[in-house]
Design a protein around this motif. Sequence first.
Motif, PDB file in Angstrom:
ATOM      1  N   GLU A 116       0.805  -1.031  -0.029  1.00 31.30           N
ATOM      2  CA  GLU A 116      -0.118  -0.005  -0.048  1.00 31.30           C
ATOM      3  C   GLU A 116       0.866   1.192   0.172  1.00 31.30           C
ATOM      4  N   PRO A 117       0.431   2.480  -0.240  1.00 34.26           N
ATOM      5  CA  PRO A 117       1.161   3.530  -0.329  1.00 34.26           C
ATOM      6  C   PRO A 117       1.961   4.011   0.829  1.00 34.26           C
ATOM      7  N   GLY A 118       3.313   3.549   0.979  1.00 32.04           N
ATOM      8  CA  GLY A 118       4.010   3.939   2.016  1.00 32.04           C
ATOM      9  C   GLY A 118       4.296   2.770   2.868  1.00 32.04           C
ATOM     10  N   LYS A 119       3.668   1.588   2.717  1.00 30.73           N
ATOM     11  CA  LYS A 119       3.712   0.417   3.557  1.00 30.73           C
ATOM     12  C   LYS A 119       3.781  -0.866   2.925  1.00 30.73           C
ATOM     13  N   VAL A 120       4.495  -1.740   3.522  1.00 24.59           N
ATOM     14  CA  VAL A 120       4.713  -2.965   2.750  1.00 24.59           C
ATOM     15  C   VAL A 120       4.635  -3.916   3.791  1.00 24.59           C
ATOM     16  N   PHE A 121       3.397  -4.701   3.428  1.00 25.31           N
ATOM     17  CA  PHE A 121       2.906  -6.002   4.505  1.00 25.31           C
ATOM     18  C   PHE A 121       3.466  -7.420   4.180  1.00 25.31           C
ATOM     19  N   PHE A 144       7.621  -1.170   7.175  1.00 25.56           N
ATOM     20  CA  PHE A 144       7.599  -2.674   7.119  1.00 25.56           C
ATOM     21  C   PHE A 144       6.558  -3.174   8.101  1.00 25.56           C
ATOM     22  N   VAL A 145       5.413  -3.783   7.612  1.00 24.99           N
ATOM     23  CA  VAL A 145       4.469  -4.116   8.771  1.00 24.99           C
ATOM     24  C   VAL A 145       4.411  -5.752   8.683  1.00 24.99           C
ATOM     25  N   LEU A 146       4.578  -6.357   9.682  1.00 21.87           N
ATOM     26  CA  LEU A 146       4.506  -7.954   9.952  1.00 21.87           C
ATOM     27  C   LEU A 146       3.115  -8.098  10.358  1.00 21.87           C
ATOM     28  N   GLU A 147       2.376  -8.460   9.372  1.00 21.07           N
ATOM     29  CA  GLU A 147       0.784  -8.341   9.685  1.00 21.07           C
ATOM     30  C   GLU A 147       0.613  -9.811  10.218  1.00 21.07           C
ATOM     31  N   GLU A 148       1.256 -10.811  10.005  1.00 22.46           N
ATOM     32  CA  GLU A 148       1.171 -12.216  10.628  1.00 22.46           C
ATOM     33  C   GLU A 148       2.332 -13.087  11.018  1.00 22.46           C
ATOM     34  N   MET A 149       2.498 -13.290  12.364  1.00 24.62           N
ATOM     35  CA  MET A 149       3.571 -13.994  12.441  1.00 24.62           C
ATOM     36  C   MET A 149       3.217 -15.305  13.206  1.00 24.62           C
ATOM     37  N   GLN A 150       3.721 -16.398  12.795  1.00 22.43           N
ATOM     38  CA  GLN A 150       3.304 -17.845  13.601  1.00 22.43           C
ATOM     39  C   GLN A 150       4.893 -18.473  13.798  1.00 22.43           C
ATOM     40  N   ILE A 151       4.513 -19.246  14.679  1.00 21.14           N
ATOM     41  CA  ILE A 151       5.742 -19.904  15.396  1.00 21.14           C
ATOM     42  C   ILE A 151       5.112 -21.010  16.118  1.00 21.14           C
ATOM     43  N   SER A 152       6.076 -22.373  15.955  1.00 22.87           N
ATOM     44  CA  SER A 152       5.685 -23.274  16.347  1.00 22.87           C
ATOM     45  C   SER A 152       6.710 -24.347  16.954  1.00 22.87           C
TER      46      SER A 152
END
Length: 344
Positions: A116-121, A144-152
């Motif tokens: 998006e303008p000015g943002k990278v997801f 820089f937007v980390l929209e989803e973070m998963q860890i197992s």
Amino acid sequence: MPSRGIRRKALHLLCRLRNTLRVTSNETERVPVGYIGDVRLDHWPEPERAILHSREGNKVYLRGADPCDEVSERVPVYEGDEVIVMEHIAYISAHTEPEGAAGYMLSQRVVPLREEPGKVFARTLRHGEEDDGRRAHCRPGDEFVLEEMQISVDHVDEWEGKGVDGYVPLTPVLFTWMSFATHHSAEKHRYLLAAARRLDQAQSLFDRIDVLRQSDPEGAPAVRRAVFELVGTTELATVSLGRVVDMCMQARTAIGAAAPVPADIRTRCDGVRAIRNAYEHIEDRALGNVQGSPHPDALTIFNHQRVVADGVIEYGTHQLDLSTDVPSIVNAARQYLKDVAKEV
């Protein structure tokens, strides 16, 4: 019908018009002043093949090629263009401290979602998901937007196992995982890490036993030293493994574990406990006693010949094969402790 003279004049005008259009087109067509094949920012270890991301007016945004990108031509640059190289983000790292490398835990692959303008997801790559190498690319000033973070725990296990041949120590895996999974009680945290430490130590000792059993020392003194070390290491390894078996069998009562104890542990636990107790109370067995009283099985724990020759521990009616029983128990216990650590 038009005369021949009129037709000739018309053809002459058309030819002049075509020539005029051709000259005008040549005058306005932009000619590249150069071509860019590679790009590099100062902190990149190597140049990367240039890919045209976008043009905005005279600004030309270039990025490094990702492994999934197809082969492309060099990027043309025209007079007045401002070339801007974009930053790429392929990994994020987790730390226990806000600064410095001392608190580094692990890294995770990130992949782009959208711009998006000015943002990278972006989001983290899921465990088991195919990785085609694509990265998130940011213009200068982009957020820089980390929209989803998963860890197992499986992701942590895989990360800890990189570059490791054979058994991957479980304690670092559970420590890292439970640093993220804050729902564990302090009691469960201590219990699982203690069991994992015993398991890792047992495996390390059993590995040493394998080395000793395959060694071929020269001379009687060297042979005796190897045999005594083999027997002593077997004692310590079995004591450590026996404690792991007990902690797995008691996990439901002790810390409320819901996962079922694997059959490879349940069916061997009585034999492992009996042998473990004999080794752990070797001072009692040396006197022919079990819990201070004479017992016909007490001295059978000193039958070291089968341990040395066959890799089998015998005590009374119980046997533990180092090449078959032990790996089954170790693998089952390792998976069980991971399963318990996954529980909410």
